[in-house]
Design a protein around this motif. Structure first.
Motif, PDB file in Angstrom:
ATOM      1  N   ASP A 298       0.854  -1.179   0.000  1.00  0.00           N
ATOM      2  CA  ASP A 298       0.000   0.000   0.000  1.00  0.00           C
ATOM      3  C   ASP A 298       0.894   1.235   0.000  1.00  0.00           C
ATOM      4  OD1 ASP A 298      -1.765   2.036   0.411  1.00  0.00           O
ATOM      5  OD2 ASP A 298      -2.392   1.402   2.417  1.00  0.00           O
ATOM      6  N   PRO A 299       0.978   1.967  -1.108  1.00  0.00           N
ATOM      7  CA  PRO A 299       1.874   3.128  -1.183  1.00  0.00           C
ATOM      8  C   PRO A 299       1.572   4.185  -0.127  1.00  0.00           C
ATOM      9  CG  PRO A 299       0.957   2.597  -3.349  1.00  0.00           C
ATOM     10  CD  PRO A 299       0.232   1.759  -2.355  1.00  0.00           C
ATOM     11  N   ASN A 300       0.314   4.253   0.318  1.00  0.00           N
ATOM     12  CA  ASN A 300      -0.049   5.275   1.299  1.00  0.00           C
ATOM     13  C   ASN A 300       0.151   4.823   2.737  1.00  0.00           C
ATOM     14  OD1 ASN A 300      -0.968   7.137  -0.693  1.00  0.00           O
ATOM     15  ND2 ASN A 300      -2.835   5.910  -0.918  1.00  0.00           N
ATOM     16  N   GLY A 301       0.453   3.526   2.909  1.00  0.00           N
ATOM     17  CA  GLY A 301       0.592   3.008   4.269  1.00  0.00           C
ATOM     18  C   GLY A 301       1.702   3.679   5.039  1.00  0.00           C
ATOM     19  N   ALA A 302       2.844   3.905   4.388  1.00  0.00           N
ATOM     20  CA  ALA A 302       3.973   4.540   5.068  1.00  0.00           C
ATOM     21  C   ALA A 302       3.614   5.950   5.514  1.00  0.00           C
ATOM     22  CB  ALA A 302       5.193   4.570   4.153  1.00  0.00           C
ATOM     23  N   LEU A 303       2.837   6.657   4.703  1.00  0.00           N
ATOM     24  CA  LEU A 303       2.427   8.011   5.087  1.00  0.00           C
ATOM     25  C   LEU A 303       1.532   7.987   6.310  1.00  0.00           C
ATOM     26  CD1 LEU A 303       1.714   9.617   1.590  1.00  0.00           C
ATOM     27  CD2 LEU A 303       3.674  10.020   3.086  1.00  0.00           C
ATOM     28  N   ARG A 304       0.624   7.005   6.375  1.00  0.00           N
ATOM     29  CA  ARG A 304      -0.258   6.914   7.547  1.00  0.00           C
ATOM     30  C   ARG A 304       0.536   6.618   8.805  1.00  0.00           C
ATOM     31  NH1 ARG A 304      -3.724   4.190   3.936  1.00  0.00           N
ATOM     32  NH2 ARG A 304      -3.051   2.170   4.735  1.00  0.00           N
ATOM     33  N   ARG A 305       1.613   5.821   8.668  1.00  0.00           N
ATOM     34  CA  ARG A 305       2.407   5.494   9.850  1.00  0.00           C
ATOM     35  C   ARG A 305       3.111   6.728  10.412  1.00  0.00           C
ATOM     36  NH1 ARG A 305       3.443   0.936   6.777  1.00  0.00           N
ATOM     37  NH2 ARG A 305       5.576   1.496   6.196  1.00  0.00           N
TER      38      ARG A 305
ATOM     39  N   VAL B  82       4.202  10.290  18.662  1.00  0.00           N
ATOM     40  CA  VAL B  82       4.257   9.115  17.794  1.00  0.00           C
ATOM     41  C   VAL B  82       2.878   8.841  17.205  1.00  0.00           C
ATOM     42  CG1 VAL B  82       3.751   7.420  19.609  1.00  0.00           C
ATOM     43  CG2 VAL B  82       5.097   6.741  17.622  1.00  0.00           C
ATOM     44  N   SER B  83       2.847   8.453  15.931  1.00  0.00           N
ATOM     45  CA  SER B  83       1.560   8.089  15.336  1.00  0.00           C
ATOM     46  C   SER B  83       1.101   6.756  15.918  1.00  0.00           C
ATOM     47  CB  SER B  83       1.690   7.967  13.812  1.00  0.00           C
ATOM     48  OG  SER B  83       2.409   6.795  13.455  1.00  0.00           O
ATOM     49  N   PHE B  84      -0.216   6.589  15.973  1.00  0.00           N
ATOM     50  CA  PHE B  84      -0.746   5.323  16.485  1.00  0.00           C
ATOM     51  C   PHE B  84      -0.288   4.168  15.601  1.00  0.00           C
ATOM     52  CE2 PHE B  84      -3.803   1.893  16.699  1.00  0.00           C
ATOM     53  CZ  PHE B  84      -3.865   1.678  18.059  1.00  0.00           C
ATOM     54  N   GLN B  85      -0.235   4.381  14.288  1.00  0.00           N
ATOM     55  CA  GLN B  85       0.180   3.323  13.374  1.00  0.00           C
ATOM     56  C   GLN B  85       1.598   2.852  13.669  1.00  0.00           C
ATOM     57  OE1 GLN B  85      -2.919   2.241  11.306  1.00  0.00           O
ATOM     58  NE2 GLN B  85      -1.168   2.018   9.965  1.00  0.00           N
ATOM     59  N   GLN B  86       2.508   3.813  13.915  1.00  0.00           N
ATOM     60  CA  GLN B  86       3.886   3.435  14.205  1.00  0.00           C
ATOM     61  C   GLN B  86       3.968   2.702  15.541  1.00  0.00           C
ATOM     62  OE1 GLN B  86       6.256   3.793  12.008  1.00  0.00           O
ATOM     63  NE2 GLN B  86       7.783   2.814  13.294  1.00  0.00           N
ATOM     64  N   HIS B  87       3.233   3.184  16.534  1.00  0.00           N
ATOM     65  CA  HIS B  87       3.161   2.513  17.832  1.00  0.00           C
ATOM     66  C   HIS B  87       2.691   1.063  17.653  1.00  0.00           C
ATOM     67  CE1 HIS B  87       1.946   1.803  22.031  1.00  0.00           C
ATOM     68  NE2 HIS B  87       0.779   1.416  21.559  1.00  0.00           N
ATOM     69  N   ALA B  88       1.652   0.878  16.844  1.00  0.00           N
ATOM     70  CA  ALA B  88       1.089  -0.460  16.642  1.00  0.00           C
ATOM     71  C   ALA B  88       2.096  -1.386  15.978  1.00  0.00           C
ATOM     72  CB  ALA B  88      -0.186  -0.378  15.804  1.00  0.00           C
ATOM     73  N   CYS B  89       2.913  -0.862  15.064  1.00  0.00           N
ATOM     74  CA  CYS B  89       3.921  -1.686  14.395  1.00  0.00           C
ATOM     75  C   CYS B  89       4.916  -2.267  15.401  1.00  0.00           C
ATOM     76  CB  CYS B  89       4.685  -0.857  13.361  1.00  0.00           C
ATOM     77  SG  CYS B  89       3.735  -0.476  11.890  1.00  0.00           S
ATOM     78  N   ILE B  90       5.168  -1.528  16.470  1.00  0.00           N
ATOM     79  CA  ILE B  90       6.155  -1.976  17.463  1.00  0.00           C
ATOM     80  C   ILE B  90       5.509  -2.837  18.536  1.00  0.00           C
ATOM     81  CG2 ILE B  90       7.788  -1.164  19.221  1.00  0.00           C
ATOM     82  CD1 ILE B  90       8.111   1.346  17.304  1.00  0.00           C
TER      83      ILE B  90
END
Length: 405
Positions: free
Chosen positions: A150-157, A194-202
């Motif tokens: 998803d090209p936009n996924g990184a932006l959301r993170r 921190v974005s919630f998406q980045q938090h969730a990745c960890i």
């Protein structure tokens, strides 16, 4: 000889980059200014106790989980022996004012059960939080190999709602919000940034499972070294890259070492601080707007670290870590608070893998500016003011560990 790629820096990022390239058939040279690869991973020993400096534990390393798949792909899995942390509570969080404690168990279902038991009025908030973490984690292709690109996924993170905004929308319970923000200490960014998406990745990986590696970072570094040799990566230890050599037409020609030697290459992967990378390239290699953006990047939170040998065994740290919060809002502005108001993270140090811990590593968040006055000095030749500063910080950290633990 001209290499396909030169990788600058042999930390985890550089080692991984070199292995990925070599594994796919490219000729690779790896340059590290320290005397050995992975200098921050190997740790050190005092009085027979080994202290890890770069690898304490990891999430998602169970069979078939993301880090296990990644290690197998790199070809280092067979050289590593991992062990589970306490599945009933691999991380304990303790809030000082009210004596509240919570243990993070492995697995989403046990975590849901423990959170609802601790916060019975917040079931809906807890269920929504865990469901959203899992969905975000599963949407990332480098964590879930079946997820679509998803090209936009990184932006959301990067640009999505922050962790704090998300938690505020779910609950008003400050203790619960602190518990769910605990692992901000692992990546050094406060909940309000921190974005919630980045938090969730960890945290999503830790919610799957928490494991250690026998021998810690030292074993991981040794596994990387063996695999690099196996794949024929040319390693230059104790050599520093001073500049990237760029042809007049703007094409990379090679990297120049501190002795004047040039390693010719078609491409370079530079795994140093972005601002340091800018100093390596000739003026005009990058557009001014790009340089301005890099120079404006803000560093994540740093930390003071206390390494301590204990006269007695420390079973409280067997298979688990301890997080201590002086107040419910300790994670706000982490790094910019005085030590006495900052959260504290304690993890084990051992004489041998599998032994009951005989020491600990205490990590206290701090901003990099705290030691800016001495940034131009070098190890072994620090001024007296630095020694006094260090002794003062050490004494304060010791007192806090004794008070809280």
């Amino acid at each position: 000889m001209t290499h396909d790629f030169v990788v600058v820096g042999a930390g985890v990022s550089g080692l991984t980059s070199a292995l990925l390239l070599a594994r796919n058939g490219y000729s690779v040279a790896l340059v590290e200014k320290a005397g050995h690869t992975a200098p921050l991973l190997r740790g050190f020993s005092r009085r027979g106790v080994h202290f890890d400096t770069g690898f304490h534990y990891a999430g998602g390393m169970g069979k078939g989980e993301p880090l296990d798949v990644f290690f197998r792909y790199l070809g280092i899995s067979d050289r590593l022996s991992s062990f589970p942390f306490d599945a009933s509570g691999f991380d304990t969080i303790r809030t000082v004012p009210n004596g509240f404690e919570f243990r993070f168990p492995s697995g989403y279902d046990p975590l849901l059960e423990n959170l609802v038991e601790a916060f019975p009025a917040e079931r809906s908030a807890v269920e929504t939080y865990l469901r959203t973490v899992r969905s975000a984690f599963d949407s990332v292709p480098y964590l879930n190999l079946d997820a679509p690109l998803d090209p936009n996924g990184a932006l959301r993170r990067v640009f999505g709602p922050t962790l704090r905004e998300t938690l505020d929308s779910l609950t008003g319970d400050e203790i619960l919000k602190s518990v769910l923000s605990t692992h901000c200490l692992l990546y050094g960014v406060p909940p309000e940034e921190v974005s919630f998406q980045q938090h969730a990745c960890i945290v999503g990986s830790y919610y799957l499972s928490a494991r250690g590696i026998a021998g810690g970072g030292r074993s991981l570094a040794t596994a990387f070294d063996a695999r690099l040799e196996e794949l024929g990566v040319e390693i230059h230890r104790g050599r520093e890259v001073t500049s990237l050599s760029v042809a007049p037409e703007g094409v990379l020609r090679g990297v120049r070492l501190d002795d004047g030697k040039e390693l010719r290459c078609g491409g370079a992967v530079v795994t140093v601080h972005p601002r340091t990378m800018l100093e390596m390239v000739p003026e005009g290699s990058f557009r001014p707007a790009y340089k301005h953006r890099i120079m404006g990047l803000e560093d994540t939170v740093s930390a003071f670290m206390l390494y301590s040998v204990s006269d007695l065994p420390l079973p409280i740290l067997s298979g688990r870590n301890l997080f201590v919060l002086p107040s419910a809002d300790s994670f706000r502005r982490i790094g910019s608070r005085p030590l006495e108001e900052s959260p504290l993270y304690l993890t084990a140090a051992r004489t041998h893998p599998g032994d009951v811990p005989r020491g600990f590593i205490g990590i206290f968040p701090a901003l990099p500016e705290t030691t800016r006055a001495w940034e131009d000095s070098v190890t072994g030749n620090r001024p007296e003011s630095y020694r006094r500063f260090k002794e003062g910080i050490t004494g304060r950290m010791e007192n806090l560990v004794k008070r809280y633990c």
